[in-house]
Design an enzyme around this catalytic site. Structure first.
Site, short mmCIF file in Angstrom:
data_model
loop_
_atom_site.label_atom_id
_atom_site.label_comp_id
_atom_site.label_asym_id
_atom_site.label_seq_id
_atom_site.Cartn_x
_atom_site.Cartn_y
_atom_site.Cartn_z
N SER A 39 0.83 -1.21 0.00
CA SER A 39 0.00 0.00 0.00
C SER A 39 0.86 1.25 0.00
O SER A 39 1.80 1.38 0.78
CB SER A 39 -1.02 0.01 1.14
OG SER A 39 -0.51 -0.59 2.29
N HIS A 71 -5.66 -2.95 -2.93
CA HIS A 71 -4.61 -3.92 -3.28
C HIS A 71 -4.97 -4.44 -4.67
O HIS A 71 -5.97 -5.14 -4.83
CB HIS A 71 -4.56 -5.07 -2.27
CG HIS A 71 -4.08 -4.65 -0.90
ND1 HIS A 71 -3.18 -5.38 -0.18
CD2 HIS A 71 -4.37 -3.58 -0.16
CE1 HIS A 71 -2.94 -4.77 0.96
NE2 HIS A 71 -3.66 -3.68 1.00
N THR A 93 -0.82 -11.77 -1.10
CA THR A 93 -1.71 -12.50 -0.18
C THR A 93 -1.15 -12.32 1.22
O THR A 93 0.03 -12.61 1.45
CB THR A 93 -1.78 -13.99 -0.55
OG1 THR A 93 -2.33 -14.11 -1.87
CG2 THR A 93 -2.66 -14.75 0.42
N GLU A 193 -1.35 -3.31 16.51
CA GLU A 193 -0.78 -3.67 17.80
C GLU A 193 -1.44 -2.89 18.94
O GLU A 193 -1.93 -1.79 18.75
CB GLU A 193 0.73 -3.35 17.83
CG GLU A 193 1.55 -4.17 16.88
CD GLU A 193 1.31 -3.81 15.42
OE1 GLU A 193 1.07 -2.63 15.12
OE2 GLU A 193 1.33 -4.73 14.58
I1 8IG Z 1 -0.18 0.58 6.71
O1 8IG Z 1 0.76 0.25 12.57
C1 8IG Z 1 0.16 -0.34 8.44
N1 8IG Z 1 0.29 -1.65 8.50
N2 8IG Z 1 1.13 -4.30 12.23
N3 8IG Z 1 0.94 -2.00 12.40
C2 8IG Z 1 0.92 -3.13 11.66
N4 8IG Z 1 0.72 -3.11 10.34
C3 8IG Z 1 0.52 -1.92 9.77
C4 8IG Z 1 0.51 -0.72 10.48
C5 8IG Z 1 0.75 -0.77 11.87
N5 8IG Z 1 0.29 0.27 9.61
#
Ligand code: 8IG
Length: 274
Positions: A39, A71, A93, A193
């Site tokens: 992305s 995507h 994927t 998280e």
């Molecule tokens: I865009 O803050 C994106 N992908 N694990 N944490 C995690 N994946 C992500 C984050 C993020 N931002």
């Protein structure tokens, strides 16, 4: 529902079939480099060179429909100004889709079976370092795989020293000397998280949190490819940022940075391919 990659299939044999599909659908027998566009990186495809062919991923053995809007589910064969062939993978994927790790790394194994000796992996991710701002691209210097899974099956002992090629990182810095780098932590997702998990990631040496790339990089190394990794920091990780994370904010940061970082990526690929 059975899938071509389900056991007892040999995933490398399925990748060879996928590579054959790509060769016949694009008319390009072999590719030199492959790049997965995460992305925020989608515009790079048009800047790398001339698109020779665009193939819906669903027409290639073993590939799945993308789970997420934004995507792109296509594979493109792009020819650089120097006449090198780049396989542009817009059909990642993710592990959190729950189809198993074979499906996650199938694009990487297909790229290797198509002849690619360099795998460029890009993603959008969260930043742990306070000095990083949304919209900033960073090089991946190493990773910590927190998925508790692996694409390797059986007693397959593969060295992970210098997984993210120091040589290719130096090439990237020739294009943009201001590029910072950091350690990528792959979480399973799809939830972002907790602040405590981000503190843990920081404590164990992580700088970036994301949900892709590490498993793919392992498979690329197994296939003998040289790996280059880029993260677009689309948001500060939970607890680093004073505000909660939103998927919309992540998409928006990607959109804003897309032109600049896509140019950077295309220039780096031009150099790597020359
Ligand atoms: I865009 O803050 C994106 N992908 N694990 N944490 C995690 N994946 C992500 C984050 C993020 N931002």
């Amino acid at each position: 529902m059975t899938h071509p990659l389900d056991p007892p299939a040999d995933p490398f044999e399925v990748a060879r079939r996928a590579a054959d599909d790509i060769a016949s659908l694009t008319g390009v027998e072999r590719h030199d480099i492959a790049v997965t566009l995460g992305s925020g990186w989608g515009k790079a495809a048009d800047l790398i060179g001339e698109t020779v062919a665009t193939v819906p991923a669903t027409e290639v053995t073993g590939f799945s429909r993308p789970a997420l809007e934004g995507h792109v589910g296509t594979l493109r064969s792009v020819r650089t100004a120097q006449g090198r062939h780049v396989l542009v993978i817009g059909a990642r994927t993710h592990y959190y889709e729950g189809h198993g790790v074979r499906r996650v790394v199938h694009s990487v194994r297909t790229a290797a079976a198509s002849g690619a000796t360099t795998m460029v992996l890009t993603n959008g991710a969260g930043g742990i370092r306070e000095t990083w701002a949304p919209g900033q691209p960073v090089l991946i210097s190493d990773h910590i795989n927190l998925t508790a899974d692996t694409p390797l099956e059986g007693a397959t002992f593969i060295d992970m020293t210098d997984l993210y090629s120091a040589r290719l990182r130096a090439v990237a810095r020739e294009v943009d000397p201001t590029l910072d780098e950091g350690v990528y932590c792959q979480f399973r997702g799809p939830q972002y998280e907790t602040p405590a998990e981000v503190r843990m990631a920081r404590a164990i040496g992580g700088d970036i949190v994301g949900m892709s790339t590490a498993l793919e990089a392992i498979a690329a190394r197994q296939a003998g490819m040289e790996v280059l990794g880029f993260s677009l920091i689309t948001n500060l990780a939970a607890g680093i940022s004073p505000t909660p994370l939103s998927h919309e904010e992540v998409i928006e940061a990607g959109r804003e940075a897309e032109g600049r970082i896509s140019r950077l990526l295309a220039d780096v690929i031009g150099r790597v391919a020359s």
